[in-house]
Design an enzyme around this catalytic site. Structure first.
Site, PDB file in Angstrom:
ATOM      1  N   LYS A   1      16.204  47.380 -20.932  1.00 53.47           N
ATOM      2  CA  LYS A   1      15.923  48.077 -19.675  1.00 53.47           C
ATOM      3  C   LYS A   1      17.188  48.811 -19.263  1.00 53.47           C
ATOM      4  O   LYS A   1      18.296  48.269 -19.411  1.00 53.47           O
ATOM      5  CB  LYS A   1      15.500  47.045 -18.621  1.00 53.47           C
ATOM      6  CG  LYS A   1      15.078  47.640 -17.292  1.00 53.47           C
ATOM      7  CD  LYS A   1      14.600  46.558 -16.335  1.00 53.47           C
ATOM      8  CE  LYS A   1      14.128  47.123 -15.000  1.00 53.47           C
ATOM      9  NZ  LYS A   1      13.611  46.054 -14.099  1.00 53.47           N
TER      10      LYS A   1
ATOM     11  N   SER B   1       9.094  47.002 -12.012  1.00 55.83           N
ATOM     12  CA  SER B   1       9.929  48.131 -12.371  1.00 55.83           C
ATOM     13  C   SER B   1      10.240  48.220 -13.869  1.00 55.83           C
ATOM     14  O   SER B   1      10.670  49.263 -14.337  1.00 55.83           O
ATOM     15  CB  SER B   1      11.254  48.064 -11.598  1.00 55.83           C
ATOM     16  OG  SER B   1      11.981  46.899 -11.963  1.00 55.83           O
TER      17      SER B   1
ATOM     18  N   SER C   1       9.069  42.222 -11.482  1.00 53.69           N
ATOM     19  CA  SER C   1       9.232  43.365 -12.390  1.00 53.69           C
ATOM     20  C   SER C   1       9.185  43.073 -13.882  1.00 53.69           C
ATOM     21  O   SER C   1       9.171  44.008 -14.677  1.00 53.69           O
ATOM     22  CB  SER C   1      10.536  44.091 -12.079  1.00 53.69           C
ATOM     23  OG  SER C   1      10.354  44.886 -10.951  1.00 53.69           O
TER      24      SER C   1
HETATM   25  N1  GLN Z   1       7.913  45.524  -6.726  1.00 51.85           N
HETATM   26  C1  GLN Z   1       9.025  44.792  -6.210  1.00 51.85           C
HETATM   27  C2  GLN Z   1       9.971  45.728  -5.503  1.00 51.85           C
HETATM   28  O1  GLN Z   1       9.672  46.873  -5.449  1.00 51.85           O
HETATM   29  C3  GLN Z   1       9.723  44.027  -7.293  1.00 51.85           C
HETATM   30  C4  GLN Z   1      10.636  44.864  -8.110  1.00 51.85           C
HETATM   31  C5  GLN Z   1      11.469  44.058  -9.062  1.00 51.85           C
HETATM   32  O2  GLN Z   1      11.131  42.912  -9.409  1.00 51.85           O
HETATM   33  N2  GLN Z   1      12.579  44.641  -9.488  1.00 51.85           N
HETATM   34  O3  GLN Z   1      10.986  45.354  -5.014  1.00 51.85           O
END
Ligand code: GLN
Length: 484
Positions: free
Chosen positions: A77, A152, A176
């Site tokens: 990532k 994400s 994410s």
């Molecule tokens: N959807 C969540 C957010 O927008 C989680 C994102 C994540 O785990 N990085 O913060």
């Protein structure tokens, strides 16, 4: 060859059925063929250097110096910093940033013999659930290019689902790893907070961020977690515990295992396809010998407000370092220092990141700190306590990953609150610091993947992987793949 699991690749390389050169070139060809459609990668390793690494791996193997993973491709990532390729975090702010050092996770994977084929697309600074907030454009779901891949870590999920790499790293601050894994039909695990070093992982919300593996199977997740996890003195919240083999319990039968179903997870708002897949999974686990018990997690609905106070608060502090002075984007024209800061941040950050910085700064400000941030921290403790009460009654918790399968690109992009609400089942796990995983368990009527979530008590990753592995011995959802 590109459809093989990590486990199968380790064997094929060991018996010389395959060379690393063949493997690397097959995956690079696959990336070249499908990435223009899917946009899963922000940067791809140069062919020549990747093949040189493959040749070195093959030579090491010929000399009897290869480890299990020597010469196997993977992707990171794009928030794990790497010296070889830029680390953008999906942001214009870091669009040209090349790190002077490698993240611990990157170092560990490299030391284990993995070859990094590229950096995967992601929501900007990991803020989002669809990959649509990436400065580099949205990722498409390989199962249906109209659908979001989740986020994400959507680039990593799409890359594994479309067989552009056998495994990839992700991070999970509020879902994410689990949610994009569910949306793309792959397996992913968010370990206990502190298992995987955050050194060199660009910070979003430091008390919630946790790296983990994304792969086709639970077994592959266990193999990669063995490499990623481990104490790191450079991360002050790293768990100082003895290394363990996360594969050790994979073969354990599930007879008598107590699986808790939180009644709050099956309330209104759960999509019909997801509810059906949950029912089928429960039946399957019963057949494997599990006992199902109803449990309660009464503070479930408070997870969203608590998370969306704490995560932005930490983000506003973490992202203050992007000021145009130290590294990253700097505005080309400005009047004075303050103007430079303002223009740099106005130009460098996207809308979602700005929204969170504003929220975070507000909840931490004098006069509001007690009303918001402190309250959220108290709720966080209550949520963690709920889980401990639940684990007095069961060994693992089963629930949905998300209330619906993947939705369409654009569908929630203009409505942040709708987007936040879809995080209901994943956020509380990060607030409590628990390990949890996403396992493919069905398809919607629209043929979009649906995952189920397994949540364990602290440091119970091996148990979760065991349950998922046994489930994957009697189901084939993890073997289904998109037509692309
Ligand atoms: N959807 C969540 C957010 O927008 C989680 C994102 C994540 O785990 N990085 O913060």
């Amino acid at each position: 060859m590109i459809h093989a699991t990590l486990k199968e690749l380790t064997r094929a390389l060991a018996v010389r059925e395959l060379s690393s050169r063949e493997l690397v070139s097959a995956y690079l060809d696959r990336i070249a063929a499908v990435n223009p459609t899917l946009n899963a990668f922000i940067s791809v390793a140069e062919r020549e250097s990747a093949l040189a690494a493959a040749d070195a791996a093959d030579a090491a193997r010929a000399a009897g110096q290869a480890g299990l993973f020597t010469g196997i491709p993977l992707a990171h990532k794009d928030l794990f910093v790497t010296r070889q390729l830029p680390t953008t975090c999906g942001s214009k702010m870091l669009a040209n940033f090349v790190s002077p050092y490698d993240a611990t996770v990157v170092e560990r994977c490299q030391a284990a013999g993995f070859i990094n084929l590229g950096k995967t697309n992601m929501d900007e600074f990991a803020m989002g659930s669809t990959n649509e907030s990436s400065y580099f454009g949205a990722v498409k779901n390989p199962w249906d290019v109209q659908a979001v891949p989740g986020g994400s870590s959507g680039g990593s999920a799409a890359a594994v689902a479309a067989r552009m790499v056998p495994v990839a790293t992700g991070t999970d601050t509020g879902g994410s790893i689990r949610q994009p894994a569910a949306f793309c039909g792959i397996t992913g695990i968010k370990p206990t907070y502190g298992r995987v070093s955050r050194y060199g992982m660009v910070a979003y919300a430091s008390s919630l961020d946790q790296g983990g593996p994304m792969a086709q199977t639970a077994e592959d997740c266990a193999l990669l977690l063995n490499v990623m996890a481990g104490f790191d003195g450079r991360d002050s919240t790293s768990l100082d515990v003895a290394a363990e083999d996360f594969c050790r319990d994979l073969q354990q039968p599930l007879t008598g295992l107590k699986v808790g179903l939180p009644k709050e997870f099956f309330a209104a708002g759960l999509d019909g396809d997801v509810a059906r897949v949950m029912d089928e999974t429960v039946q399957q686990l019963k057949q494997l010998g599990c006992d199902i018990v109803e449990i309660t997690l009464p503070k479930t609905e408070l997870a969203i407000p608590a998370y969306y106070v704490i995560a932005p608060a930490e983000a506003s502090s973490n992202l203050s370092r992007y000021d145009g002075v130290r590294y990253g984007h700097r505005a080309a024209e400005y009047r004075d220092l303050n103007d430079m800061y303002e223009r740099t941040r106005a130009e460098g950050f996207g809308a979602e990141v700005k929204r969170r910085i504003l929220v975070g700064t507000y909840v931490l400000s004098h006069g509001y700190y007690d009303a918001y941030y402190l309250q959220a921290q108290k709720i966080r403790r209550l949520i963690a306590d709920d889980f401990q009460a639940a684990f007095a009654q069961c060994d693992v918790i089963l629930g949905p990953v998300a209330p619906t399968p993947a939705w369409n690109l654009g569908e929630k992009a203009d409505d942040p609150v709708q987007m936040y609400l879809a995080d209901i089942y994943t956020l509380s796990v990060n607030l409590a610091g628990l390990p949890a995983m996403s396992v493919p368990a069905g398809l919607s009527v629209q043929q979009r993947p649906i995952g189920v979530q397994l949540i364990g008590n602290y440091q119970q990753e091996a148990r979760l992987l065991n349950v998922a592995h046994q489930f994957q011995q009697v189901t084939d959802w993890h073997q289904r793949r998109p037509a692309i």
